[in-house]
Design an enzyme around this catalytic site. Structure first.
Site, PDB file in Angstrom:
ATOM      1  N   ILE A  12      15.047 -48.795  51.766  1.00  0.00           N
ATOM      2  CA  ILE A  12      13.746 -48.664  50.874  1.00  0.00           C
ATOM      3  C   ILE A  12      13.953 -49.233  49.670  1.00  0.00           C
ATOM      4  O   ILE A  12      12.936 -49.850  48.994  1.00  0.00           O
ATOM      5  CB  ILE A  12      13.099 -47.351  51.041  1.00  0.00           C
ATOM      6  CG1 ILE A  12      13.069 -46.980  52.829  1.00  0.00           C
ATOM      7  CG2 ILE A  12      11.705 -47.270  50.604  1.00  0.00           C
ATOM      8  CD1 ILE A  12      12.674 -45.647  53.166  1.00  0.00           C
ATOM      9  N   ASP A  31      24.148 -47.508  42.640  1.00  0.00           N
ATOM     10  CA  ASP A  31      24.284 -47.407  44.217  1.00  0.00           C
ATOM     11  C   ASP A  31      25.982 -47.060  44.234  1.00  0.00           C
ATOM     12  O   ASP A  31      26.622 -48.004  43.913  1.00  0.00           O
ATOM     13  CB  ASP A  31      23.680 -48.575  44.984  1.00  0.00           C
ATOM     14  CG  ASP A  31      23.561 -47.922  46.339  1.00  0.00           C
ATOM     15  OD1 ASP A  31      22.302 -48.077  47.074  1.00  0.00           O
ATOM     16  OD2 ASP A  31      24.423 -47.618  47.179  1.00  0.00           O
ATOM     17  N   ASN A  32      26.221 -46.334  45.169  1.00  0.00           N
ATOM     18  CA  ASN A  32      27.721 -46.195  45.393  1.00  0.00           C
ATOM     19  C   ASN A  32      28.154 -46.862  46.566  1.00  0.00           C
ATOM     20  O   ASN A  32      29.291 -46.891  47.013  1.00  0.00           O
ATOM     21  CB  ASN A  32      28.107 -44.686  45.593  1.00  0.00           C
ATOM     22  CG  ASN A  32      27.194 -43.951  46.678  1.00  0.00           C
ATOM     23  OD1 ASN A  32      26.768 -44.698  47.410  1.00  0.00           O
ATOM     24  ND2 ASN A  32      27.385 -42.711  46.975  1.00  0.00           N
ATOM     25  N   LEU A  33      27.148 -47.531  47.315  1.00  0.00           N
ATOM     26  CA  LEU A  33      27.660 -48.365  48.439  1.00  0.00           C
ATOM     27  C   LEU A  33      28.105 -47.856  49.558  1.00  0.00           C
ATOM     28  O   LEU A  33      28.544 -48.386  50.425  1.00  0.00           O
ATOM     29  CB  LEU A  33      28.247 -49.807  48.116  1.00  0.00           C
ATOM     30  CG  LEU A  33      27.800 -50.559  46.979  1.00  0.00           C
ATOM     31  CD1 LEU A  33      28.541 -51.806  46.790  1.00  0.00           C
ATOM     32  CD2 LEU A  33      26.332 -51.087  47.447  1.00  0.00           C
ATOM     33  N   THR A 116      10.176 -36.921  52.096  1.00  0.00           N
ATOM     34  CA  THR A 116       9.787 -37.276  53.503  1.00  0.00           C
ATOM     35  C   THR A 116       8.969 -36.329  54.183  1.00  0.00           C
ATOM     36  O   THR A 116       8.783 -35.112  53.899  1.00  0.00           O
ATOM     37  CB  THR A 116      11.236 -37.187  53.983  1.00  0.00           C
ATOM     38  OG1 THR A 116      11.138 -36.938  55.607  1.00  0.00           O
ATOM     39  CG2 THR A 116      11.878 -35.849  53.709  1.00  0.00           C
ATOM     40  N   TYR A 140      18.256 -31.536  56.085  1.00  0.00           N
ATOM     41  CA  TYR A 140      17.663 -33.110  55.366  1.00  0.00           C
ATOM     42  C   TYR A 140      16.286 -32.439  54.710  1.00  0.00           C
ATOM     43  O   TYR A 140      16.144 -32.696  53.422  1.00  0.00           O
ATOM     44  CB  TYR A 140      17.602 -33.939  56.310  1.00  0.00           C
ATOM     45  CG  TYR A 140      16.839 -35.110  55.690  1.00  0.00           C
ATOM     46  CD1 TYR A 140      17.309 -35.834  54.588  1.00  0.00           C
ATOM     47  CD2 TYR A 140      15.677 -35.683  56.426  1.00  0.00           C
ATOM     48  CE1 TYR A 140      16.511 -37.038  54.159  1.00  0.00           C
ATOM     49  CE2 TYR A 140      14.778 -36.665  55.955  1.00  0.00           C
ATOM     50  CZ  TYR A 140      15.407 -37.571  54.760  1.00  0.00           C
ATOM     51  OH  TYR A 140      14.665 -38.333  54.297  1.00  0.00           O
ATOM     52  N   HIS A 188      17.686 -45.394  64.165  1.00  0.00           N
ATOM     53  CA  HIS A 188      16.283 -45.390  64.092  1.00  0.00           C
ATOM     54  C   HIS A 188      15.505 -46.422  65.291  1.00  0.00           C
ATOM     55  O   HIS A 188      16.321 -47.343  65.836  1.00  0.00           O
ATOM     56  CB  HIS A 188      15.722 -46.049  62.650  1.00  0.00           C
ATOM     57  CG  HIS A 188      16.293 -45.316  61.586  1.00  0.00           C
ATOM     58  ND1 HIS A 188      17.146 -45.310  61.057  1.00  0.00           N
ATOM     59  CD2 HIS A 188      15.531 -44.029  60.937  1.00  0.00           C
ATOM     60  CE1 HIS A 188      17.397 -44.454  60.024  1.00  0.00           C
ATOM     61  NE2 HIS A 188      16.218 -43.621  59.981  1.00  0.00           N
TER      62      HIS A 188
HETATM   63  N1  UFG Z   1      14.161 -42.280  69.428  1.00  0.00           N
HETATM   64  C1  UFG Z   1      14.373 -42.578  70.770  1.00  0.00           C
HETATM   65  N2  UFG Z   1      15.365 -43.165  70.987  1.00  0.00           N
HETATM   66  C2  UFG Z   1      16.244 -43.385  69.958  1.00  0.00           C
HETATM   67  C3  UFG Z   1      15.912 -43.446  68.747  1.00  0.00           C
HETATM   68  C4  UFG Z   1      14.595 -42.851  68.611  1.00  0.00           C
HETATM   69  O1  UFG Z   1      13.674 -42.002  71.761  1.00  0.00           O
HETATM   70  O2  UFG Z   1      17.204 -44.356  70.153  1.00  0.00           O
HETATM   71  C5  UFG Z   1      12.652 -41.627  69.200  1.00  0.00           C
HETATM   72  C6  UFG Z   1      12.744 -40.207  68.259  1.00  0.00           C
HETATM   73  O3  UFG Z   1      13.293 -39.176  69.277  1.00  0.00           O
HETATM   74  C7  UFG Z   1      11.469 -40.168  67.769  1.00  0.00           C
HETATM   75  C8  UFG Z   1      11.143 -41.593  67.359  1.00  0.00           C
HETATM   76  O4  UFG Z   1      12.004 -42.510  68.372  1.00  0.00           O
HETATM   77  O5  UFG Z   1      10.632 -39.584  68.397  1.00  0.00           O
HETATM   78  C9  UFG Z   1      11.417 -42.066  65.997  1.00  0.00           C
HETATM   79  O6  UFG Z   1      12.909 -41.880  65.762  1.00  0.00           O
HETATM   80  P1  UFG Z   1      13.485 -42.147  64.537  1.00  0.00           P
HETATM   81  O7  UFG Z   1      14.684 -42.073  64.432  1.00  0.00           O
HETATM   82  O8  UFG Z   1      13.365 -43.892  64.181  1.00  0.00           O
HETATM   83  O9  UFG Z   1      12.697 -41.712  63.536  1.00  0.00           O
HETATM   84  P2  UFG Z   1      12.520 -40.160  63.030  1.00  0.00           P
HETATM   85  O10 UFG Z   1      10.898 -39.914  63.391  1.00  0.00           O
HETATM   86  O11 UFG Z   1      13.340 -39.232  63.651  1.00  0.00           O
HETATM   87  O12 UFG Z   1      12.999 -39.908  61.531  1.00  0.00           O
HETATM   88  C10 UFG Z   1      12.112 -40.522  60.230  1.00  0.00           C
HETATM   89  C11 UFG Z   1      13.249 -40.799  59.208  1.00  0.00           C
HETATM   90  C12 UFG Z   1      13.808 -39.717  58.886  1.00  0.00           C
HETATM   91  C13 UFG Z   1      12.736 -38.715  58.487  1.00  0.00           C
HETATM   92  C14 UFG Z   1      11.822 -38.192  59.806  1.00  0.00           C
HETATM   93  C15 UFG Z   1      10.812 -37.339  58.996  1.00  0.00           C
HETATM   94  O13 UFG Z   1      13.981 -41.544  59.507  1.00  0.00           O
HETATM   95  O14 UFG Z   1      14.519 -39.827  57.720  1.00  0.00           O
HETATM   96  O15 UFG Z   1      11.139 -39.444  59.999  1.00  0.00           O
HETATM   97  O16 UFG Z   1      10.558 -36.568  60.384  1.00  0.00           O
HETATM   98  F1  UFG Z   1      13.507 -37.204  58.269  1.00  0.00           F
END
Ligand code: UFG
Length: 328
Positions: A12, A31-33, A116, A140, A188
């Site tokens: 982001i 940024d610490n990369l 968040t 987190y 993600h």
């Molecule tokens: N999911 C799957 N399979 C995967 C990855 C994700 O089914 O391989 C599902 C998760 O269970 C979730 C949805 O897809 O229901 C989205 O998952 P993400 O990991 O992409 O995102 P999150 O909703 O878990 O997390 C995001 C941000 C976090 C933040 C969070 C707030 O990435 O930083 O929203 O709840 F904390």
């Protein structure tokens, strides 16, 4: 004067740097990369290092004429935070404390903070509003909430004005296709689905299909990363204009289940994207949808990418042309 963007080489952060440069702002990135990518920062002055390195922080604030800080630098993996909470208190809370101390020391009075939806935990009602109950279900979210509280007290004590932006699910990539999402390991949903479409994974593991949602899979509010980036610029304008602190949710206000996201990705990529249902992932709320009315009203924020298909299309353009992300 310049805007200091911490974590400007991250997902982001890098999109926000591009947005600020396009508005004619002078940008300095720190940024610490550890998670970020040097190639994600295509312009602006770059300092490599950690906010907790006091000498480096002094150097940045004394060499640059910093007007405001946009603070992204943090760890953001829910699962990892449950395994190793102290890492999150150190990388997120301690880092923010050092940054704020530096701002106070050098008289920098404005900060836009990357918060968040995880600060809410299990929502009390949908869509989620800023004043709703906040009971994070993982370290987190807890560390991000602790930083919001720290900001509130720093406002009162030192006059540091802040805008905290609570993002829902950041997704997509810049429409020029040059920067995008690249987490290692990737956790993600959308990038993982697109890795399946590219043949880098066999199938998507869906974390649970027994949630109380229409198709049993989790529902999320996906918001384009460039729309998030733009909200940071609008937040800075508000700080410049009013000097008042505030907190805003940022989402599209529409929820999509995991199955709906997969279906849309099938349309965009033309790939069948096989699924496998696996057990729930710990700490996943069933439904997270934002009310972003306050941001729309007070910041005049208007998301440009308001269809999931468009969002996935930009992610696909990036991922298809950079199948290894930023790796050469
Ligand atoms: N999911 C799957 N399979 C995967 C990855 C994700 O089914 O391989 C599902 C998760 O269970 C979730 C949805 O897809 O229901 C989205 O998952 P993400 O990991 O992409 O995102 P999150 O909703 O878990 O997390 C995001 C941000 C976090 C933040 C969070 C707030 O990435 O930083 O929203 O709840 F904390």
């Amino acid at each position: 004067m310049a805007i200091l963007v911490t974590g400007g080489a991250g997902y982001i952060g890098s999109h926000t740097v591009v947005e600020f440069l396009s508005k004619g702002e002078e940008v300095v990135v720190l940024d610490n990369l550890q998670k970020g990518h040097r190639d994600a920062v295509r312009a602006g002055k770059f300092y490599e290092g950690d906010i907790r390195d006091a000498r480096l922080l002094d150097q940045v604030f004394s060499e640059q004429n910093i007007e405001a800080v946009i603070h992204f630098a943090a760890d953001s993996l829910v699962g990892e935070s449950v395994q190793d909470p102290l890492k999150y208190y150190d990388n997120n809370v301690v880092t923010a404390q050092r940054l704020l101390a530096g701002m106070v020391k050098y008289g920098v009075k404005s900060i836009v903070f990357s918060s968040t939806a995880a600060t809410y935990g299990e929502p009390e009602s949908i869509p989620i509003q800023e004043q709703d109950r906040k009971e994070p279900t993982n370290p987190y979210g807890e560390t991000k909430l602790a930083i919001e509280t720290m900001l509130k007290w720093c406002d009162q004590a030192y006059g540091v004005k802040y805008v905290a932006l609570r993002y829902f699910n950041a997704a997509g990539a810049h429409s020029d296709g040059q920067i995008g999402e690249d987490h290692r390991p990737e956790s993600h949903l959308i990038p993982i689905i697109l890795q399946v479409a590219l043949g880098q994974r066999e199938r998507l593991a869906v974390f649970g299909d027994d949630y109380p949602t229409p198709d049993g899979t989790c529902v999320r509010d996906y918001i384009h990363v460039t729309d998030l980036a733009n909200a940071h610029w609008l937040a800075l304008q508000k700080l410049r204009r009013t000097g008042e602190s505030a907190v805003y949710n940022l989402g599209n206000g529409e929820g999509f289940s995991v199955r709906q996201v997969v279906e849309k990705a099938r349309e965009v990529t033309g790939h069948p994207i096989p699924l496998e249902i696996v057990p729930r992932r710990a700490g996943d709320p069933a439904v997270l949808i934002a009310s972003s009315e306050k941001a729309q009203r007070e910041l005049a924020w208007k998301p440009q990418f308001n269809s999931l298909g468009q969002i996935i299309q930009t992610a696909w353009n990036w991922q298809r042309n950079h199948p290894k992300g930023y790796a050469k």
